[in-house]
Design a protein around this motif. Structure first.
Motif, PDB file in Angstrom:
ATOM      1  N   TRP A 272      16.246 -14.764  39.404  1.00  0.00           N
ATOM      2  CA  TRP A 272      15.147 -14.058  40.074  1.00  0.00           C
ATOM      3  C   TRP A 272      14.528 -13.031  39.138  1.00  0.00           C
ATOM      4  O   TRP A 272      13.301 -12.956  38.986  1.00  0.00           O
ATOM      5  CB  TRP A 272      15.689 -13.404  41.347  1.00  0.00           C
ATOM      6  N   GLN A 276      10.623 -13.591  37.901  1.00  0.00           N
ATOM      7  CA  GLN A 276       9.590 -12.741  38.496  1.00  0.00           C
ATOM      8  C   GLN A 276       9.445 -11.385  37.811  1.00  0.00           C
ATOM      9  O   GLN A 276       8.447 -10.693  38.033  1.00  0.00           O
ATOM     10  CB  GLN A 276       9.859 -12.548  39.992  1.00  0.00           C
ATOM     11  N   ALA A 320       8.123  -8.265  43.914  1.00  0.00           N
ATOM     12  CA  ALA A 320       8.701  -9.580  44.159  1.00  0.00           C
ATOM     13  C   ALA A 320       7.812 -10.378  45.103  1.00  0.00           C
ATOM     14  O   ALA A 320       7.222  -9.827  46.042  1.00  0.00           O
ATOM     15  CB  ALA A 320      10.100  -9.429  44.759  1.00  0.00           C
ATOM     16  N   TYR A 321       7.705 -11.664  44.821  1.00  0.00           N
ATOM     17  CA  TYR A 321       6.921 -12.574  45.665  1.00  0.00           C
ATOM     18  C   TYR A 321       5.517 -12.030  45.942  1.00  0.00           C
ATOM     19  O   TYR A 321       5.002 -12.109  47.062  1.00  0.00           O
ATOM     20  CB  TYR A 321       7.658 -12.854  46.970  1.00  0.00           C
TER      21      TYR A 321
END
Length: 341
Positions: A272, A276, A320-321
């Motif tokens: 992760w 990202q 994030a995202y």
């Protein structure tokens, strides 16, 4: 906020789901929908007093009922479902916990065999004071009474698994499921990889509170009124369940033995941070080694669950995202403001 769709759903007991996968959807919702849901407790509401032994009142495998599944429009394998918990509140002024023969971390089980006698089956009832934000523990073979902080959470959050699988609602794995982490509370966003068309997510297993590890296998089990926002992140891969709150990123790994659950959560966090946040994998590995927090969620389910947590303040200033958590948090604040809560 007034143009956001709000869906309220309270299942009839005949509509409960007992597995992830293999169950038709009860509703179809669009990404960005606010959902007001009710979930029954893990005992189906049947443990209401000290004489209601689970072995008597529950017909296995009908334990841990789920509300759902819900089909999310446009969700496809390779996407990520985001579920933001706006509020989680116990429905009743009581909750229950119990020891169950051949279940728990400090007894023999069907998979950890022994010749000793199973532990006694005992039920503890808890008073739930929503105004004072407490639950009351009372020892049954002594006179100790203490108030514990009310900290509502959902033990079970998940989507349908891949490859036509149907998994018991008691099992945590890559699809989510019965992870039993206290981090699944209001203010948290849970990210789940989509495995089938529509995702088919369900929730259940409300706990008024739970200690890390859920040692005896049963938390302070309660029916819940829950508000959540469901959203969809297209073409974003999430191999294991991930959580985000205002302060932390978290990755949940579920497996046996416990060290494999640890490894899964650590590796997923490395990936992760690399994907990202731009870290080299070994740089991410080094940072986690020095800064991660690793609570054990459960050591009682068919798979154990471990979380790897890292403070967002230690990371580059990248969301994030694509900032999904912050956006859903703003939607949650608008929802609460409209309802005066």
């Amino acid at each position: 906020m007034s143009d956001v769709e709000v869906v309220s759903y309270r299942p009839d007991p005949s509509e409960f789901a007992w597995t992830f996968g293999g169950v038709p959807p009860v509703r179809t919702v669009r990404p960005g929908t606010v959902m007001e849901l009710w979930t029954e407790d893990a005992f189906g509401g049947k443990v209401r007093g000290p004489d209601d032994l689970v072995s008597v009142v529950i017909e296995f495998p009908f334990v841990n009922p789920q509300t759902g599944p819900f089909l999310v429009e446009g969700a496809e394998p390779g996407d990520t479902l985001a579920i933001h918990f706006v509020s989680i509140e116990p429905t009743r002024d009581w909750a229950a916990s119990t020891t169950i023969p051949l279940f728990g971390s400090l007894t023999q089980t069907h998979a950890t065999a022994g010749l000793q006698e199973p532990l006694d089956e005992v039920v503890w009832m808890y008073d739930v004071d929503r105004a004072a934000r407490t639950v009351t523990y009372r020892s049954l073979r002594g006179d100790h009474v203490t108030e514990l902080p009310l900290d509502p959470m959902h033990g079970t959050v998940g989507v349908a698994p891949a490859n036509l699988e149907a998994r018991s609602s008691l099992v945590p794995d890559a699809h989510g499921g019965n992870m039993d982490t206290p981090e699944m509370r209001a203010g948290t966003t849970c990210y789940l990889g989509v495995n089938v068309e529509g995702a088919l997510f369900s929730i259940g297993d409300g706990h008024c509170r739970q200690g890390e590890g859920e040692s005896c296998g049963v938390a302070v089990e309660a029916a819940m009124d829950t508000v959540l926002i469901v959203d969809l992140i297209k073409t974003a891969t999430t191999p294991w369940p991930r959580l985000e709150n205002d302060d932390y990123l978290m990755s949940a790994g579920s497996q046996k033995p416990l060290e494999d659950a640890f490894r899964i959560s650590q590796v997923d966090m490395v990936e992760w941070l690399s994907a990202q946040y731009g870290f080299d994998r070994l740089d991410a590995y080094q940072l986690l080694t020095q800064a991660s927090e690793v609570p054990i969620a459960n050591v009682v389910d068919p798979n154990y669950t471990v979380l790897t947590k890292i403070r967002k303040s230690y990371l580059p200033s990248t969301d994030a995202y694509g900032g999904t958590h912050a956006r859903l948090r703003e939607m949650a604040a608008a929802y609460r403001s409209e309802r005066g809560s």
